[in-house]
Design an enzyme around this catalytic site. Structure first.
Site, mmCIF file in Angstrom:
data_model
loop_
_atom_site.group_PDB
_atom_site.id
_atom_site.type_symbol
_atom_site.label_atom_id
_atom_site.label_comp_id
_atom_site.label_asym_id
_atom_site.label_seq_id
_atom_site.Cartn_x
_atom_site.Cartn_y
_atom_site.Cartn_z
ATOM 1 N N HIS A 6 0.585 -1.149 -0.101
ATOM 2 C CA HIS A 6 -0.402 0.109 0.192
ATOM 3 C C HIS A 6 0.713 1.462 0.127
ATOM 4 O O HIS A 6 1.500 1.375 0.260
ATOM 5 C CB HIS A 6 -0.861 -0.250 1.148
ATOM 6 C CG HIS A 6 -0.316 -0.219 2.713
ATOM 7 N ND1 HIS A 6 -0.358 -0.970 3.393
ATOM 8 C CD2 HIS A 6 0.660 1.177 3.355
ATOM 9 C CE1 HIS A 6 0.359 -0.907 4.331
ATOM 10 N NE2 HIS A 6 0.493 0.747 4.452
ATOM 11 N N HIS B 42 4.057 6.671 3.589
ATOM 12 C CA HIS B 42 4.491 5.681 3.951
ATOM 13 C C HIS B 42 4.506 5.017 2.447
ATOM 14 O O HIS B 42 3.057 4.895 2.384
ATOM 15 C CB HIS B 42 5.321 5.520 5.128
ATOM 16 C CG HIS B 42 4.347 4.481 5.677
ATOM 17 N ND1 HIS B 42 3.024 4.825 6.213
ATOM 18 C CD2 HIS B 42 3.290 3.552 5.019
ATOM 19 C CE1 HIS B 42 2.311 4.367 6.747
ATOM 20 N NE2 HIS B 42 2.048 3.422 6.155
ATOM 21 N N GLU C 47 7.623 0.803 4.978
ATOM 22 C CA GLU C 47 7.461 -0.019 5.914
ATOM 23 C C GLU C 47 7.459 -0.924 4.870
ATOM 24 O O GLU C 47 7.254 -1.861 3.910
ATOM 25 C CB GLU C 47 5.550 -0.351 6.276
ATOM 26 C CG GLU C 47 5.052 -0.746 6.578
ATOM 27 C CD GLU C 47 3.730 -0.482 6.997
ATOM 28 O OE1 GLU C 47 2.708 0.062 5.968
ATOM 29 O OE2 GLU C 47 2.944 -1.090 8.639
HETATM 30 CO CO CO Z 1 1.299 1.130 6.279
#
Ligand code: CO
Length: 134
Positions: free
Chosen positions: A7, A79, A130
């Site tokens: 994502h 992020h 991440e």
């Molecule tokens: Co995230």
């Protein structure tokens, strides 16, 4: 080491407006808001054919994204999240290469119920990364 883009997370100053825009104007599949008190955020997931967008909105007193929104009042990309098969193996290889892992270095359970880690943006082209074990 890294696999799919899981994502892209966008911090937003108005969660309802962001959700409505992606649902009504862009025609995306937009989920219901979910409070994540452990992470200090309320999230809305947008499911696209090849990845997800995750809207982040501050929750509680010491939200980790409150400062980001102060610096970026219109919102912005916070992020990006890549999938890995083995988060401990990925962490150890990255730390051995000199990359900094945020926090204690131990994976936390992320918004999708899977172990996640964050890597220092200064070590990755100015972008908070991440890693999520899938
Ligand atoms: Co995230």
């Amino acid at each position: 080491m890294i696999g799919r883009l899981n994502h892209v997370a966008i911090a937003v100053p108005d969660l309802e407006a962001a959700a409505a825009q992606y649902r009504d104007t862009l025609g995306a599949e937009v989920g219901a808001p979910q409070d994540e008190p452990d992470h200090g955020v309320t999230v809305v997931f947008v499911t696209l054919p090849n990845t997800k967008i995750e809207f982040l909105y501050p929750l509680g007193e010491n939200s980790p994204i409150a400062g980001f929104l102060e610096k970026n009042p219109s919102g912005g990309i916070h992020h990006i999240c890549y999938e890995v098969d083995d988060i401990i193996d990925a962490r150890d290889k990255l730390m051995a290469s000199g990359a900094r892992v945020l926090g204690t270095g131990e994976p936390k359970i992320g918004a999708h119920g899977k172990p996640v880690l964050f890597l220092h943006p200064k070590d990755f082209t100015g972008t908070l990364v991440e890693l999520e074990q899938v």
